[in-house]
Design a protein around this motif. Structure first.
Motif, PDB file in Angstrom:
ATOM      1  N   ILE A   1       0.881  -1.182   0.000  1.00 28.22           N
ATOM      2  CA  ILE A   1       0.000   0.000   0.000  1.00 28.22           C
ATOM      3  C   ILE A   1       0.910   1.221   0.000  1.00 28.22           C
ATOM      4  N   VAL A   2       0.708   2.120  -0.949  1.00 25.62           N
ATOM      5  CA  VAL A   2       1.555   3.315  -1.077  1.00 25.62           C
ATOM      6  C   VAL A   2       0.674   4.565  -1.100  1.00 25.62           C
ATOM      7  N   TRP A   3       1.052   5.559  -0.259  1.00 26.13           N
ATOM      8  CA  TRP A   3       0.381   6.867  -0.263  1.00 26.13           C
ATOM      9  C   TRP A   3       1.248   7.864  -1.017  1.00 26.13           C
ATOM     10  N   TYR A   4       0.613   8.644  -1.874  1.00 21.32           N
ATOM     11  CA  TYR A   4       1.299   9.685  -2.646  1.00 21.32           C
ATOM     12  C   TYR A   4       0.683  11.045  -2.341  1.00 21.32           C
ATOM     13  N   ARG A   5       1.551  12.049  -2.363  1.00 25.10           N
ATOM     14  CA  ARG A   5       1.071  13.432  -2.366  1.00 25.10           C
ATOM     15  C   ARG A   5       1.268  13.971  -3.781  1.00 25.10           C
ATOM     16  N   VAL A   6       0.207  14.509  -4.364  1.00 25.79           N
ATOM     17  CA  VAL A   6       0.233  14.959  -5.755  1.00 25.79           C
ATOM     18  C   VAL A   6       0.480  16.468  -5.787  1.00 25.79           C
ATOM     19  N   THR A   7       1.475  16.884  -6.571  1.00 26.11           N
ATOM     20  CA  THR A   7       1.832  18.307  -6.662  1.00 26.11           C
ATOM     21  C   THR A   7       1.925  18.733  -8.114  1.00 26.11           C
ATOM     22  N   ASP A   8       2.094  20.044  -8.307  1.00 23.36           N
ATOM     23  CA  ASP A   8       2.255  20.646  -9.642  1.00 23.36           C
ATOM     24  C   ASP A   8       1.145  20.228 -10.598  1.00 23.36           C
ATOM     25  N   GLY A   9      -0.083  20.326 -10.107  1.00 22.48           N
ATOM     26  CA  GLY A   9      -1.223  20.045 -10.962  1.00 22.48           C
ATOM     27  C   GLY A   9      -1.351  18.601 -11.394  1.00 22.48           C
ATOM     28  N   GLY A  10      -0.773  17.674 -10.615  1.00 27.93           N
ATOM     29  CA  GLY A  10      -0.889  16.256 -10.930  1.00 27.93           C
ATOM     30  C   GLY A  10       0.279  15.697 -11.702  1.00 27.93           C
ATOM     31  N   THR A  11       1.249  16.533 -12.039  1.00 26.63           N
ATOM     32  CA  THR A  11       2.389  16.058 -12.821  1.00 26.63           C
ATOM     33  C   THR A  11       3.430  15.336 -11.969  1.00 26.63           C
ATOM     34  N   ILE A  12       3.432  15.634 -10.653  1.00 20.33           N
ATOM     35  CA  ILE A  12       4.423  15.003  -9.767  1.00 20.33           C
ATOM     36  C   ILE A  12       3.683  14.276  -8.653  1.00 20.33           C
ATOM     37  N   LYS A  13       4.079  13.023  -8.427  1.00 23.11           N
ATOM     38  CA  LYS A  13       3.531  12.243  -7.324  1.00 23.11           C
ATOM     39  C   LYS A  13       4.676  11.839  -6.410  1.00 23.11           C
ATOM     40  N   GLN A  14       4.608  12.351  -5.187  1.00 14.20           N
ATOM     41  CA  GLN A  14       5.664  12.106  -4.212  1.00 14.20           C
ATOM     42  C   GLN A  14       5.207  11.061  -3.199  1.00 14.20           C
TER      43      GLN A  14
END
Length: 434
Positions: free
Chosen positions: A34-47
């Motif tokens: 299970i992996v949680w991502y934070r989405v930035t730059d309008g969805g172009t980057i997933k951290q």
């Protein structure tokens, strides 16, 4: 294999709250991760922020600062103990399982959620635009209050009250592009009636006639022991406008906000109207703010007050020939808003430096000569609500270190010893030449 993922939606949260992100899934396969991502730059980057590895039953953080702010709870639930503005934004939960047929291929499904982080305003203040400003005796002038609210997210609702009652104001359009500091001018036109002239309140308010400005005897005041000479101060008058309003004021309101780098905004609200000192003097204006992150409105208030009788001090209290005298406005008998404009003049003559007037709270007289004894100085304090004059008289005493008649017109000393030295040198040169 069967796999579905869903995330429970969250209402807006306030900075500092604890937030739990729940990732619900159903499957009949074997869990992989299970992996949680934070989405930035309008969805172009997933951290990646957290990973749960089912194979080894371990979880770990991907945060770069190595400071574990979050906890992984029950394998699929992330908790943020103290949410920040920087946590605002979309998040995704990705769940992977092994395919039952191949037992190696990973089947993925995901869900998403938006975390809306609010911040209450941190400060509020009310200032007067374009001040200090002079008092207009013969023409109506516009006046603007500015309410500045900082630190809020989203932008707060700002409104004004007068004496506790909400003000119904006409909205103003946005300022034109590239105009810099924009302020409305000449919004209203009032007929000026010079037949109804509020006279100076010198006699009525101060309870007497004009001050006694008779000149004292010329020359220096003699030393008469250690008693301190009292410096007379007299408030001459308060000026009121030489016109009257014929209608109720019309208020104009404008609200703007500017994004700040930390994700909050600075909101500015302006209230503009044609000032009527006769009814606006001592009126209480307040700016109030409503915000979803506040349990009750914030407010800041000011009372419009014309200056009355500035308190003036003179140092030294016993000025002697050659001293540097400082005459300073220490304050007022009451709070004054907006900030007054101060102007110094010498009654019947120019100031010591030859200028007609001096601006500022302090007047400095360098090396006062004997001729200034008895001179009267006027301090005019004014703001858009009114003007007041205060007079003070300078008393100059003899200086025992300076024999009478040895000071020049600027108060400097002509030394007898220096004169004798120059005379001796001159005679020596003449004798050598002859």
């Amino acid at each position: 294999a069967y796999l579905t993922v869903s995330i429970e939606p969250l209402p807006p949260v306030v900075v500092g709250d604890a937030v739990t992100l729940k990732c619900n899934f159903k499957t009949d396969g074997k869990m992989r991760e299970i992996v949680w991502y934070r989405v930035t730059d309008g969805g172009t980057i997933k951290q990646k922020i957290f990973t749960f590895d089912a194979m080894f039953s371990t979880n770990f953080s991907h945060m770069e600062n190595y400071r574990k702010r979050e906890d992984l709870v029950y394998q699929s639930t992330v908790r943020l103990p103290e949410v920040r503005i920087s946590d605002n934004g979309p998040y995704e939960c990705h769940v992977g399982i092994y395919d039952r047929a191949t037992r190696e291929k990973v089947v993925l499904a995901s869900g998403n959620i938006f975390l809306n982080v609010m911040a209450p305003p941190t400060s509020i203040s009310v200032i007067a635009a374009d001040t200090p400003a002079p008092f207009s005796r013969y023409q109506a002038q516009n006046f603007t209050l500015v309410c500045v609210v900082s630190g809020g997210k989203p932008a707060p609702l700002v409104y004004f009250k007068r004496d506790g009652e909400p003000i119904e104001a006409t909205p103003l359009p946005e300022p034109p592009a590239a105009t810099g500091n924009w302020a409305p001018r000449n919004l209203l036109h009032r007929d000026l009636d010079d037949t109804k002239v509020p006279k100076s309140l010198a006699e009525g308010e101060m309870g007497g006639g004009p001050p006694n400005t008779a000149e004292p005897p010329r020359g220096l005041a003699a030393e008469r022991g250690p008693a301190t000479e009292a410096i007379p101060e007299t408030v001459v008058s308060r000026e009121f406008p030489r016109w009257v309003h014929v209608a109720e004021p019309i208020y104009y309101f404008r609200h703007t906000h500017v994004p700040i780098s930390d994700g909050t905004v600075e909101a500015r609200a302006t209230l503009t109207w044609t000032l009527n000192p006769q009814i606006d003097n001592e009126a209480l204006f307040s700016c109030e703010v409503k915000h979803p992150a506040l349990s009750m409105p914030m407010q800041s208030e000011v009372t419009l007050v014309a200056p009355k009788g500035p308190k003036i001090t003179m140092t030294p209290t016993r000025a002697r020939v050659g001293d540097t005298v400082r005459i300073l406005v220490q304050g007022f008998q009451n709070e004054v808003f907006p900030e007054p404009l101060f102007t110094w003049t010498r009654v019947g003559s120019r100031l010591l430096d030859g200028s007609a007037e001096h601006a500022g709270k302090e007047l400095v007289l360098e090396r006062v000569p004997a001729e200034l004894n008895g001179s009267m100085y006027r301090c005019t304090a004014q703001n858009p609500l009114g003007s007041t004059d205060t007079h003070t008289r300078l008393i100059v005493f003899e200086n025992p270190n300076i024999p009478r008649g040895t000071e020049d017109s600027n108060g400097s000393v002509t030394s007898h010893s220096s004169f004798r030295l120059v005379l001796a040198l001159t005679l020596t040169v003449i004798l050598e030449l002859t």
